[in-house]
Motif scaffolding. Sequence first.
Motif, PDB file in Angstrom:
ATOM      1  N   LYS A  78       0.837  -1.209   0.000  1.00  0.00           N
ATOM      2  CA  LYS A  78       0.000   0.000   0.000  1.00  0.00           C
ATOM      3  C   LYS A  78       0.866   1.252   0.000  1.00  0.00           C
ATOM      4  CE  LYS A  78      -3.861  -2.148   2.495  1.00  0.00           C
ATOM      5  NZ  LYS A  78      -4.638  -2.147   3.770  1.00  0.00           N
ATOM      6  N   ARG A  79       1.944   1.213   0.774  1.00  0.00           N
ATOM      7  CA  ARG A  79       2.808   2.393   0.862  1.00  0.00           C
ATOM      8  C   ARG A  79       3.593   2.610  -0.431  1.00  0.00           C
ATOM      9  NH1 ARG A  79       4.846   1.934   7.232  1.00  0.00           N
ATOM     10  NH2 ARG A  79       2.719   1.821   8.077  1.00  0.00           N
ATOM     11  N   LEU A  80       3.991   1.517  -1.074  1.00  0.00           N
ATOM     12  CA  LEU A  80       4.631   1.655  -2.385  1.00  0.00           C
ATOM     13  C   LEU A  80       3.652   2.229  -3.399  1.00  0.00           C
ATOM     14  CD1 LEU A  80       6.639  -1.693  -2.694  1.00  0.00           C
ATOM     15  CD2 LEU A  80       7.612   0.601  -2.488  1.00  0.00           C
ATOM     16  N   ALA A  81       2.423   1.729  -3.391  1.00  0.00           N
ATOM     17  CA  ALA A  81       1.405   2.209  -4.329  1.00  0.00           C
ATOM     18  C   ALA A  81       1.144   3.702  -4.151  1.00  0.00           C
ATOM     19  CB  ALA A  81       0.113   1.424  -4.149  1.00  0.00           C
ATOM     20  N   ALA A  82       1.253   4.169  -2.918  1.00  0.00           N
ATOM     21  CA  ALA A  82       1.039   5.588  -2.624  1.00  0.00           C
ATOM     22  C   ALA A  82       2.298   6.418  -2.831  1.00  0.00           C
ATOM     23  CB  ALA A  82       0.541   5.751  -1.191  1.00  0.00           C
ATOM     24  N   GLY A  83       3.412   5.781  -3.173  1.00  0.00           N
ATOM     25  CA  GLY A  83       4.662   6.499  -3.388  1.00  0.00           C
ATOM     26  C   GLY A  83       5.236   7.086  -2.115  1.00  0.00           C
ATOM     27  N   GLU A  84       5.041   6.401  -0.985  1.00  0.00           N
ATOM     28  CA  GLU A  84       5.438   6.976   0.305  1.00  0.00           C
ATOM     29  C   GLU A  84       6.935   6.873   0.598  1.00  0.00           C
ATOM     30  OE1 GLU A  84       3.100   5.681   3.578  1.00  0.00           O
ATOM     31  OE2 GLU A  84       1.222   6.402   2.726  1.00  0.00           O
ATOM     32  N   TYR A  85       7.648   6.015  -0.123  1.00  0.00           N
ATOM     33  CA  TYR A  85       9.086   5.889   0.097  1.00  0.00           C
ATOM     34  C   TYR A  85       9.843   6.622  -1.003  1.00  0.00           C
ATOM     35  CZ  TYR A  85       7.504   1.925   2.969  1.00  0.00           C
ATOM     36  OH  TYR A  85       6.860   1.130   3.877  1.00  0.00           O
ATOM     37  N   ASP A  86      10.898   7.333  -0.616  1.00  0.00           N
ATOM     38  CA  ASP A  86      11.753   7.979  -1.617  1.00  0.00           C
ATOM     39  C   ASP A  86      12.598   6.939  -2.355  1.00  0.00           C
ATOM     40  OD1 ASP A  86      11.102  10.790  -1.010  1.00  0.00           O
ATOM     41  OD2 ASP A  86      11.977  10.298   0.935  1.00  0.00           O
ATOM     42  N   PHE A  87      13.134   5.997  -1.605  1.00  0.00           N
ATOM     43  CA  PHE A  87      13.854   4.852  -2.158  1.00  0.00           C
ATOM     44  C   PHE A  87      13.257   3.606  -1.530  1.00  0.00           C
ATOM     45  CE2 PHE A  87      16.734   8.395  -2.538  1.00  0.00           C
ATOM     46  CZ  PHE A  87      17.334   8.217  -3.775  1.00  0.00           C
ATOM     47  N   ALA A  88      13.396   2.475  -2.210  1.00  0.00           N
ATOM     48  CA  ALA A  88      12.835   1.245  -1.654  1.00  0.00           C
ATOM     49  C   ALA A  88      13.613   0.035  -2.147  1.00  0.00           C
ATOM     50  CB  ALA A  88      11.365   1.105  -2.019  1.00  0.00           C
ATOM     51  N   TYR A  89      13.642  -0.973  -1.282  1.00  0.00           N
ATOM     52  CA  TYR A  89      14.187  -2.286  -1.622  1.00  0.00           C
ATOM     53  C   TYR A  89      12.990  -3.212  -1.651  1.00  0.00           C
ATOM     54  CZ  TYR A  89      16.891  -6.636  -1.115  1.00  0.00           C
ATOM     55  OH  TYR A  89      17.435  -7.891  -1.289  1.00  0.00           O
ATOM     56  N   ASN A  91      10.710  -6.698  -3.614  1.00  0.00           N
ATOM     57  CA  ASN A  91      10.886  -7.970  -4.307  1.00  0.00           C
ATOM     58  C   ASN A  91      10.638  -7.801  -5.808  1.00  0.00           C
ATOM     59  OD1 ASN A  91       8.163  -8.734  -5.146  1.00  0.00           O
ATOM     60  ND2 ASN A  91       7.727  -9.412  -3.066  1.00  0.00           N
ATOM     61  N   PRO A  92      11.051  -8.775  -6.614  1.00  0.00           N
ATOM     62  CA  PRO A  92      10.971  -8.620  -8.072  1.00  0.00           C
ATOM     63  C   PRO A  92       9.550  -8.383  -8.582  1.00  0.00           C
ATOM     64  CG  PRO A  92      12.422 -10.435  -7.501  1.00  0.00           C
ATOM     65  CD  PRO A  92      11.749 -10.022  -6.236  1.00  0.00           C
ATOM     66  N   TYR A  93       8.582  -9.089  -8.030  1.00  0.00           N
ATOM     67  CA  TYR A  93       7.196  -8.901  -8.435  1.00  0.00           C
ATOM     68  C   TYR A  93       6.730  -7.490  -8.099  1.00  0.00           C
ATOM     69  CZ  TYR A  93       2.123  -9.109  -8.245  1.00  0.00           C
ATOM     70  OH  TYR A  93       0.795  -8.832  -8.396  1.00  0.00           O
ATOM     71  N   HIS A  94       7.024  -7.035  -6.887  1.00  0.00           N
ATOM     72  CA  HIS A  94       6.653  -5.683  -6.508  1.00  0.00           C
ATOM     73  C   HIS A  94       7.236  -4.673  -7.494  1.00  0.00           C
ATOM     74  CE1 HIS A  94       5.966  -6.866  -2.034  1.00  0.00           C
ATOM     75  NE2 HIS A  94       4.864  -6.983  -2.749  1.00  0.00           N
ATOM     76  N   PHE A  95       8.478  -4.882  -7.903  1.00  0.00           N
ATOM     77  CA  PHE A  95       9.077  -3.906  -8.814  1.00  0.00           C
ATOM     78  C   PHE A  95       8.308  -3.839 -10.126  1.00  0.00           C
ATOM     79  CE2 PHE A  95      11.795  -2.610 -12.297  1.00  0.00           C
ATOM     80  CZ  PHE A  95      12.030  -1.307 -11.892  1.00  0.00           C
ATOM     81  N   THR A  96       7.920  -4.987 -10.687  1.00  0.00           N
ATOM     82  CA  THR A  96       7.191  -4.946 -11.961  1.00  0.00           C
ATOM     83  C   THR A  96       5.855  -4.219 -11.812  1.00  0.00           C
ATOM     84  OG1 THR A  96       6.074  -7.099 -11.646  1.00  0.00           O
ATOM     85  CG2 THR A  96       8.265  -7.107 -12.684  1.00  0.00           C
ATOM     86  N   VAL A  97       5.234  -4.319 -10.640  1.00  0.00           N
ATOM     87  CA  VAL A  97       3.955  -3.653 -10.397  1.00  0.00           C
ATOM     88  C   VAL A  97       4.140  -2.150 -10.185  1.00  0.00           C
ATOM     89  CG1 VAL A  97       1.985  -3.470  -8.808  1.00  0.00           C
ATOM     90  CG2 VAL A  97       2.884  -5.726  -9.441  1.00  0.00           C
TER      91      VAL A  97
END
Length: 276
Positions: A78-89, A91-97
């Motif tokens: 949810k936080r990735l979808a909202a763009g809440e992190y400036d940088f992130a580590y 998983n591969p599936y998350h990155f494609t999404v």
Amino acid sequence: MVKLRTQALAFLLSSLMLLSGHVASAPEEDGVLTFGVVPQQASEKLAMQWLPLMRHLSAKTGYKIQFATAPNIPEFEKRLAAGEYDFAYMNPYHFTVFNENPGYRATARQKNHVIRGIIVVAASLEVESLEDLAGADLAFPAPKAFAATLITRAFLDDAAPGYTATFVNSHDSVYRAVASGLFNAGGGIVRTFNEMSPEIKNELEVLWLSPGYTGHAFAVNPEVAEEVAEAVQQALVEVAESEAGANILRGLGMNALQTAIDSDWDDVRALGLDQP
């Protein structure tokens, strides 16, 4: 010595405050860049492992880079979808999404590395193949964990029909639950399994190992200024050039990092996995 320990504890506690709250920030607002890490393991364990890298990146770039994570993988999504992190580590599936939306861009990845899912069973059980798990109770960290859930279940769906899947929030929880006999087997990945304590590992056996895929992505939010993104990317790929930096990476189960581009994860895209 007491003062140094107090300072270290204060730094850890201030970082852990980001685990459950809103984590977005921008350097032009408060001088802080958040670096989100996928919660494959307990938050406290992740903080202890990743804080040295955050300090290293801050020193090398001149930007204040602060560790952040989430209570569980669905919340991290949810936080990735909202763009809440400036940088992130992630998983591969998350990155494609999240490369699609909100547009996180690849900046680095582990050098000469692929990720493999594993199925672990209790060492005391007489299980010899995936087929023996038909109808069994199995544990997985989260519905969209890439190698530990999506890849392992893709093979299990064919080999072991009728199994029951339960999601227990983290890789560590999977290993502990299987070792204690709560589940017949569980999904994980090689790195997190190798990081478990000997007491847990000795109670488990790796039943199955998946094919390899491009591993986790270090990615940058599209809202981060290009010069900031480039400075952090350079610091990441140069971490292993010093002995201190190499030790930091070893603490994360990595040897070195390399520059990455978005198309490095085309092998994952080709799997056609469902979107969250």
